[in-house]
Design an enzyme around this catalytic site. Structure first.
Site, PDB file in Angstrom:
ATOM      1  CE  LYS A 111      52.370 -48.695  62.231  1.00  0.00           C
ATOM      2  NZ  LYS A 111      51.644 -47.410  62.217  1.00  0.00           N
ATOM      3  CE  LYS A 116      56.615 -46.083  61.268  1.00  0.00           C
ATOM      4  NZ  LYS A 116      55.839 -44.842  61.267  1.00  0.00           N
TER       5      LYS A 116
HETATM    6  N1  C2G Z   1      53.375 -37.533  57.871  1.00  0.00           N
HETATM    7  C1  C2G Z   1      53.469 -36.404  57.070  1.00  0.00           C
HETATM    8  N2  C2G Z   1      54.675 -35.803  56.894  1.00  0.00           N
HETATM    9  C2  C2G Z   1      55.779 -36.303  57.487  1.00  0.00           C
HETATM   10  C3  C2G Z   1      55.701 -37.443  58.311  1.00  0.00           C
HETATM   11  C4  C2G Z   1      54.473 -38.054  58.492  1.00  0.00           C
HETATM   12  O1  C2G Z   1      52.451 -35.929  56.521  1.00  0.00           O
HETATM   13  N3  C2G Z   1      56.968 -35.675  57.269  1.00  0.00           N
HETATM   14  C5  C2G Z   1      52.061 -38.157  58.041  1.00  0.00           C
HETATM   15  C6  C2G Z   1      52.024 -39.593  57.507  1.00  0.00           C
HETATM   16  O2  C2G Z   1      51.814 -39.584  56.096  1.00  0.00           O
HETATM   17  C7  C2G Z   1      50.828 -40.170  58.274  1.00  0.00           C
HETATM   18  C8  C2G Z   1      50.886 -39.408  59.617  1.00  0.00           C
HETATM   19  O3  C2G Z   1      51.740 -38.268  59.409  1.00  0.00           O
HETATM   20  O4  C2G Z   1      49.613 -39.844  57.603  1.00  0.00           O
HETATM   21  C9  C2G Z   1      51.445 -40.269  60.734  1.00  0.00           C
HETATM   22  O5  C2G Z   1      52.715 -40.732  60.338  1.00  0.00           O
HETATM   23  P1  C2G Z   1      53.290 -42.049  61.066  1.00  0.00           P
HETATM   24  O6  C2G Z   1      53.171 -41.889  62.524  1.00  0.00           O
HETATM   25  O7  C2G Z   1      54.619 -42.385  60.440  1.00  0.00           O
HETATM   26  O8  C2G Z   1      52.203 -43.125  60.614  1.00  0.00           O
HETATM   27  P2  C2G Z   1      52.425 -44.515  59.873  1.00  0.00           P
HETATM   28  O9  C2G Z   1      53.481 -45.306  60.547  1.00  0.00           O
HETATM   29  O10 C2G Z   1      52.536 -44.202  58.440  1.00  0.00           O
HETATM   30  O11 C2G Z   1      51.048 -45.270  60.238  1.00  0.00           O
HETATM   31  O12 C2G Z   1      47.239 -47.881  59.256  1.00  0.00           O
HETATM   32  C10 C2G Z   1      48.039 -46.780  58.862  1.00  0.00           C
HETATM   33  C11 C2G Z   1      49.300 -46.704  59.677  1.00  0.00           C
HETATM   34  O13 C2G Z   1      49.036 -46.798  61.066  1.00  0.00           O
HETATM   35  C12 C2G Z   1      50.008 -45.390  59.369  1.00  0.00           C
END
Ligand code: C2G
Length: 137
Positions: free
Chosen positions: A44, A46
């Site tokens: 990803k 990340k």
């Molecule tokens: N999130 C949120 N508000 C934020 C930051 C994050 O609602 N200010 C939500 C994201 O939309 C996601 C969850 O928190 O639903 C986890 O965020 P991340 O850890 O950044 O996940 P991500 O990298 O988007 O991974 O297969 C899907 C991926 O693994 C999603």
């Protein structure tokens, strides 16, 4: 029992994550979180500060989370929904539309993101990661 499933990295846990997990859990009776492994995070593009085991321990301590499973690839969602008998798939709305293919298996819900906070913002505000750039100067 209505089972909910969501995915993420959940690094440097913040209120946006908690708001997502609380609302996801409130849609059912049991919340499964598929947590991105360090290897999948590399795919990803990340780089989590906390390694997978630490992020898993932190998530398991949250009252809204009932179970944490590893997320190792993009393609596992269909199988996860089936194997965990999921009723509702939930993601933040930055992913809106990306997982609609799951609609023939379960309900798909995109929840509004929490504005003003993100792991990236935390790192930026703390000046994390710039040391690497500084070293290169
Ligand atoms: N999130 C949120 N508000 C934020 C930051 C994050 O609602 N200010 C939500 C994201 O939309 C996601 C969850 O928190 O639903 C986890 O965020 P991340 O850890 O950044 O996940 P991500 O990298 O988007 O991974 O297969 C899907 C991926 O693994 C999603």
């Amino acid at each position: 029992m209505k089972k909910v499933l969501t995915y993420g990295t959940f690094d440097l846990l913040h209120v946006g994550h908690i708001n997502l997990l609380r609302r996801a859990r409130a849609l059912g009776d049991y919340l499964v979180v598929a947590l991105s492994t360090d290897e999948f995070n590399a795919i990803k593009h990340k780089q989590a500060y906390h390694p997978y085991e630490a992020r898993k321990t932190i998530l398991e301590a949250i009252r809204y989370v009932d179970e944490v499973i590893p997320e190792t690839c993009w393609e596992q969602k269909t199988t996860d929904v089936k194997e965990h008998d999921i009723d509702i798939f939930v993601m933040g709305d930055d992913w809106k539309g990306q997982f609609d293919f799951l609609k023939d298996q379960c309900e798909v819900v995109y929840l509004p993101r929490t504005e003003g906070i993100s792991t990236t913002k935390i790192k930026h505000d703390l000046g994390v990661g710039h040391e690497e750039e500084a070293k290169k100067d």
